[in-house]
Scaffold this motif. Structure first.
Motif, short mmCIF file in Angstrom:
data_model
loop_
_atom_site.label_atom_id
_atom_site.label_comp_id
_atom_site.label_asym_id
_atom_site.label_seq_id
_atom_site.Cartn_x
_atom_site.Cartn_y
_atom_site.Cartn_z
N TYR A 90 0.84 -1.20 0.00
CA TYR A 90 0.00 0.00 0.00
C TYR A 90 0.87 1.25 0.00
O TYR A 90 0.66 2.17 -0.81
CB TYR A 90 -0.93 0.00 1.22
N ARG A 91 1.86 1.29 0.89
CA ARG A 91 2.76 2.44 0.99
C ARG A 91 3.50 2.66 -0.32
O ARG A 91 3.61 3.78 -0.82
CB ARG A 91 3.75 2.22 2.13
N PHE A 92 4.02 1.58 -0.91
CA PHE A 92 4.76 1.67 -2.16
C PHE A 92 3.89 2.25 -3.27
O PHE A 92 4.35 3.07 -4.07
CB PHE A 92 5.26 0.28 -2.55
N SER A 93 2.64 1.85 -3.31
CA SER A 93 1.74 2.33 -4.37
C SER A 93 1.37 3.80 -4.21
O SER A 93 0.91 4.43 -5.15
CB SER A 93 0.46 1.48 -4.41
N ARG A 94 1.57 4.36 -3.02
CA ARG A 94 1.16 5.73 -2.74
C ARG A 94 2.30 6.76 -2.82
O ARG A 94 2.03 7.94 -2.92
CB ARG A 94 0.54 5.82 -1.34
N LEU A 95 3.54 6.32 -2.76
CA LEU A 95 4.66 7.26 -2.72
C LEU A 95 5.23 7.48 -4.12
O LEU A 95 5.56 6.54 -4.84
CB LEU A 95 5.76 6.74 -1.79
N THR A 96 5.36 8.74 -4.48
CA THR A 96 5.82 9.12 -5.81
C THR A 96 7.19 8.55 -6.13
O THR A 96 7.40 8.00 -7.22
CB THR A 96 5.83 10.65 -5.95
N HIS A 97 8.14 8.67 -5.20
CA HIS A 97 9.50 8.19 -5.51
C HIS A 97 9.53 6.67 -5.71
O HIS A 97 10.35 6.16 -6.46
CB HIS A 97 10.52 8.65 -4.47
N CYS A 98 8.62 5.96 -5.08
CA CYS A 98 8.53 4.51 -5.30
C CYS A 98 8.00 4.20 -6.68
O CYS A 98 8.49 3.30 -7.37
CB CYS A 98 7.63 3.87 -4.24
N GLN A 99 7.02 4.97 -7.11
CA GLN A 99 6.45 4.75 -8.44
C GLN A 99 7.45 5.09 -9.54
O GLN A 99 7.49 4.43 -10.57
CB GLN A 99 5.16 5.54 -8.60
N ILE A 100 8.26 6.11 -9.32
CA ILE A 100 9.30 6.46 -10.29
C ILE A 100 10.30 5.30 -10.38
O ILE A 100 10.68 4.90 -11.47
CB ILE A 100 10.00 7.77 -9.89
N ALA A 101 10.70 4.74 -9.25
CA ALA A 101 11.64 3.61 -9.25
C ALA A 101 11.03 2.40 -9.93
O ALA A 101 11.70 1.69 -10.67
CB ALA A 101 12.05 3.27 -7.82
N ALA A 102 9.74 2.17 -9.72
CA ALA A 102 9.05 1.04 -10.34
C ALA A 102 9.03 1.19 -11.87
O ALA A 102 9.25 0.22 -12.60
CB ALA A 102 7.64 0.90 -9.80
#
Length: 106
Positions: A90-102
């Motif tokens: 859930y946290r990963f899906s909500r954080l912008t820097h995580c989505q950029i890394a994904a």
């Protein structure tokens, strides 16, 4: 940041993989995977992920080692791992820097 403040100065090597993922190459973990779940390596090179990483860290911190013993109980560790994995996703899906890394990892 909390663990950095309470840990003995010479006990851990903390890496800010959100801003500098170069240390991940040594352990063959992508930035996206590292941002999704907590990772920790011990002195022998064993990599711990998720709740196991928290337990590995807590075992080396005053007072927190008691929580590590409790969470590591055979009937509690799988429940804690399940709850942590849901929260981490859930946290990963909500954080912008995580989505950029994904997106970069694809």
């Amino acid at each position: 940041e909390y663990y950095k403040r309470v840990a003995p100065a010479d006990r851990f090597l903390w890496c800010d993989i959100a801003h500098d993922p170069t240390s991940l190459a040594d352990i063959d973990i992508s930035q996206a995977d590292a941002l999704r779940r907590l990772h920790a390596c011990d002195a022998s090179g064993t990599v711990y992920v998720g709740v196991a990483a928290f337990i590995a860290i807590w075992q080396n911190l005053n007072y927190w080692r008691y929580l590590a013993m409790i969470i590591n109980l055979p009937f509690l560790q799988p429940v804690a791992a399940f709850a942590y994995d849901r929260f981490a996703d859930y946290r990963f899906s909500r954080l912008t820097h995580c989505q950029i890394a994904a997106r970069t990892a694809k």
